[in-house]
Design a protein around this motif. Structure first.
Motif, short mmCIF file in Angstrom:
data_model
loop_
_atom_site.label_atom_id
_atom_site.label_comp_id
_atom_site.label_asym_id
_atom_site.label_seq_id
_atom_site.Cartn_x
_atom_site.Cartn_y
_atom_site.Cartn_z
N LEU A 87 34.65 46.44 32.26
CA LEU A 87 33.65 46.28 33.31
C LEU A 87 32.29 45.91 32.71
O LEU A 87 31.56 45.08 33.28
CB LEU A 87 33.53 47.56 34.13
CG LEU A 87 32.54 47.54 35.29
CD1 LEU A 87 32.84 46.40 36.25
CD2 LEU A 87 32.55 48.87 36.04
N GLU A 88 31.96 46.49 31.59
CA GLU A 88 30.69 46.17 30.94
C GLU A 88 30.63 44.69 30.56
O GLU A 88 29.61 44.01 30.74
CB GLU A 88 30.49 47.05 29.70
CG GLU A 88 29.07 47.08 29.21
CD GLU A 88 28.84 48.21 28.20
OE1 GLU A 88 27.66 48.52 27.95
OE2 GLU A 88 29.83 48.78 27.69
N GLY A 89 31.76 44.16 30.05
CA GLY A 89 31.81 42.75 29.69
C GLY A 89 31.71 41.84 30.89
O GLY A 89 31.03 40.80 30.85
N ALA B 121 29.15 48.26 41.40
CA ALA B 121 30.06 48.01 40.28
C ALA B 121 30.79 49.32 39.99
O ALA B 121 30.27 50.21 39.32
CB ALA B 121 29.28 47.53 39.06
N LEU B 122 32.00 49.42 40.50
CA LEU B 122 32.70 50.70 40.49
C LEU B 122 33.99 50.61 39.68
O LEU B 122 34.81 49.71 39.90
CB LEU B 122 33.03 51.13 41.93
CG LEU B 122 31.84 51.24 42.88
CD1 LEU B 122 32.32 51.62 44.28
CD2 LEU B 122 30.81 52.23 42.36
N CYS B 123 34.14 51.54 38.77
CA CYS B 123 35.38 51.65 38.01
C CYS B 123 36.27 52.67 38.71
O CYS B 123 35.86 53.81 38.95
CB CYS B 123 35.07 52.08 36.58
SG CYS B 123 36.55 52.21 35.56
N LEU C 272 31.97 44.88 43.19
CA LEU C 272 32.80 44.52 42.04
C LEU C 272 33.57 45.78 41.66
O LEU C 272 32.98 46.74 41.16
CB LEU C 272 31.93 44.04 40.88
CG LEU C 272 32.62 43.60 39.60
CD1 LEU C 272 33.56 42.43 39.85
CD2 LEU C 272 31.58 43.23 38.55
N ILE C 273 34.86 45.80 41.96
CA ILE C 273 35.64 47.02 41.79
C ILE C 273 36.73 46.78 40.74
O ILE C 273 37.60 45.93 40.91
CB ILE C 273 36.25 47.49 43.12
CG1 ILE C 273 35.11 47.78 44.12
CG2 ILE C 273 37.12 48.72 42.92
CD1 ILE C 273 35.55 48.36 45.43
N ASP C 274 36.64 47.55 39.66
CA ASP C 274 37.50 47.37 38.50
C ASP C 274 38.46 48.55 38.40
O ASP C 274 38.04 49.70 38.26
CB ASP C 274 36.63 47.30 37.24
CG ASP C 274 37.42 46.92 36.01
OD1 ASP C 274 37.62 45.72 35.78
OD2 ASP C 274 37.84 47.84 35.27
N GLY C 275 39.77 48.26 38.52
CA GLY C 275 40.77 49.30 38.51
C GLY C 275 41.43 49.49 37.16
O GLY C 275 41.53 48.55 36.37
N ASP D 149 39.54 34.95 32.39
CA ASP D 149 38.46 34.00 32.71
C ASP D 149 38.26 33.90 34.22
O ASP D 149 37.12 33.68 34.68
CB ASP D 149 38.78 32.63 32.13
CG ASP D 149 38.58 32.58 30.61
OD1 ASP D 149 37.93 33.50 30.08
OD2 ASP D 149 39.08 31.64 29.98
N THR D 150 39.34 34.04 34.97
CA THR D 150 39.21 34.03 36.43
C THR D 150 38.36 35.20 36.91
O THR D 150 37.49 35.06 37.77
CB THR D 150 40.60 34.10 37.09
OG1 THR D 150 41.36 32.95 36.70
CG2 THR D 150 40.50 34.15 38.60
N TYR D 151 38.59 36.36 36.32
CA TYR D 151 37.80 37.55 36.65
C TYR D 151 36.32 37.30 36.37
O TYR D 151 35.44 37.56 37.20
CB TYR D 151 38.35 38.72 35.85
CG TYR D 151 37.80 40.08 36.21
CD1 TYR D 151 37.04 40.31 37.36
CD2 TYR D 151 38.07 41.18 35.38
CE1 TYR D 151 36.56 41.58 37.67
CE2 TYR D 151 37.60 42.45 35.69
CZ TYR D 151 36.84 42.64 36.82
OH TYR D 151 36.36 43.90 37.12
N LEU D 152 36.02 36.78 35.21
CA LEU D 152 34.63 36.49 34.84
C LEU D 152 34.01 35.48 35.80
O LEU D 152 32.87 35.65 36.26
CB LEU D 152 34.56 35.97 33.41
CG LEU D 152 34.95 36.94 32.29
CD1 LEU D 152 34.99 36.21 30.95
CD2 LEU D 152 33.98 38.12 32.23
N TYR D 153 34.76 34.43 36.09
CA TYR D 153 34.26 33.37 36.98
C TYR D 153 33.95 33.91 38.37
O TYR D 153 32.88 33.64 38.93
CB TYR D 153 35.30 32.25 37.06
CG TYR D 153 34.96 31.17 38.05
CD1 TYR D 153 34.13 30.11 37.70
CD2 TYR D 153 35.48 31.20 39.35
CE1 TYR D 153 33.82 29.11 38.62
CE2 TYR D 153 35.17 30.22 40.27
CZ TYR D 153 34.34 29.17 39.90
OH TYR D 153 34.04 28.20 40.81
#
Length: 348
Positions: A15-17, A49-51, A83-86, A138-142
């Motif tokens: 998530l930090e990246g 921005a939630l993990c 932005l939700i990161d599982g 890369d899709t996630y970053l984009y």
């Protein structure tokens, strides 16, 4: 430019990246959820921005939900995305729907499609990665960068003589949702042009899950395989509308079958159109309980998925069973007045 605030519970390396990429070159401030209670973020543009951990909830996320529900004006004049990161394959969408309703009820505006989610494996991004011809990473970053860019570019709309489509599948003689919506319409009628369509007036087929190629073929002409009143009457009215109001009596903790069919059939219309410029409102009436579940379903399907904007406090929820009891509920007139005034604030 509005202050850009990034609210986070914990920052894993992934998530930090992603945040570093999404926020590169953007002036912003990071704010831990632990400090939210002592910080006034009203008027800001906000990235949640939630993990999401293995079990879907942690103490910080629960505290945030409580804060939003206990302070119904703490996000006034905010515009937000998520932005939700599982870490596993579950809970990202569930959490997004809960937060959407809680933050919206606290005054937050959500643009259309305000969610980028990533499951632990990133498998939920597979189709998008094929369309973009990118790796999952890369899709996630984009998509994260695109989300922040859309947030920063977004401005709250206003309309000259806004057109509203009122869509329902209710019986006029007995419907509490129609009673409430009629009072809302009476209050906004001088500024709004209102078109009412009942999905009871003809057979409504649900989406049959056509292939993307088939759906695209019909979608290029704003049609659908099944045709009928959805294509002939609802689609043209929706394309012209600035505002959609969905009337959603609670059927077994869900929207009714015809409203669900309408939502599912929108997929073909989105081949050629988007609704990033269309506001969504709703009236949800439950005979017993569960209005919040239906409201989350509507917000999830129509805003997180189908691109409609979610203005602050988009839904009026009421418990009422027997016909006519909604309009006798304590405080209902004031709540109708408040919703009408919120809607009028978007009319020039």
């Amino acid at each position: 430019m509005s202050d850009l605030v990034v609210l986070f519970n914990r920052l894993t390396p992934r998530l930090e990246g992603v945040l570093a990429h999404a926020l590169s070159g953007r002036v912003h401030r990071l704010l831990s959820l632990n400090r939210l209670a002592e910080t006034d973020i009203r008027g800001s543009k906000v990235v949640f921005a939630l993990c999401v951990g293995e079990y879907g909830l942690d103490s910080d996320i629960v505290k945030l939900l409580l804060h939003l529900r206990k302070h119904p004006d703490c996000m006034d004049n905010c515009v937000a995305v998520m932005l939700i990161d599982g870490t596993v394959e579950l809970y990202t969408k569930h959490l997004a729907q809960m937060f959407t309703l809680a933050a919206n009820s606290a005054g937050c505006f959500f643009p259309g499609k305000p969610l980028v989610e990533a499951t632990g494996s990133l498998a939920n991004l597979t189709i998008m990665s094929k369309r973009l011809n990118m790796s999952l990473e890369d899709t996630y970053l984009y998509k994260a960068r695109e989300l922040v860019d859309r947030l920063l570019d977004f401005s709250v709309p206003s309309y000259e003589n806004p057109k509203m489509l009122l869509l329902h599948a209710s019986e006029k003689r007995t419907s509490n949702t129609l009673d409430i919506s009629s009072e809302i319409c009476a209050r906004i009628g001088q500024k709004y042009t209102i078109k009412e369509i009942s999905l009871r007036n003809g057979q409504v087929h649900d989406c049959r899950g056509c292939s993307y190629k088939t759906c695209s073929h019909f979608g290029t002409t704003n049609e659908c395989f099944y045709g009928g009143s959805i294509v002939e009457e609802v689609f043209p009215a929706l394309i012209e509308a600035n505002v959609l109001m969905l009337l959603c009596p609670n059927y077994n903790d869900s929207v009714s079958a015809n409203i669900m069919a309408f939502i599912n059939r929108l997929t073909s219309l989105l081949i050629k159109n988007t609704f990033f410029d269309t506001l969504l409102y709703s009236v949800v009436v439950s005979g017993y309980s569960g209005s919040d579940i239906v409201a989350q379903q509507v917000a999830g399907a129509m805003c997180l998925n189908k691109t409609f904007m979610l203005p602050p406090r988009f839904v009026l929820m009421q418990t009422a069973n027997d016909p006519g009891t909604a309009m006798r509920a304590q405080g209902i007139t004031e709540r109708i007045d408040n919703m009408a005034n919120r809607m009028l604030s978007f009319a020039k």
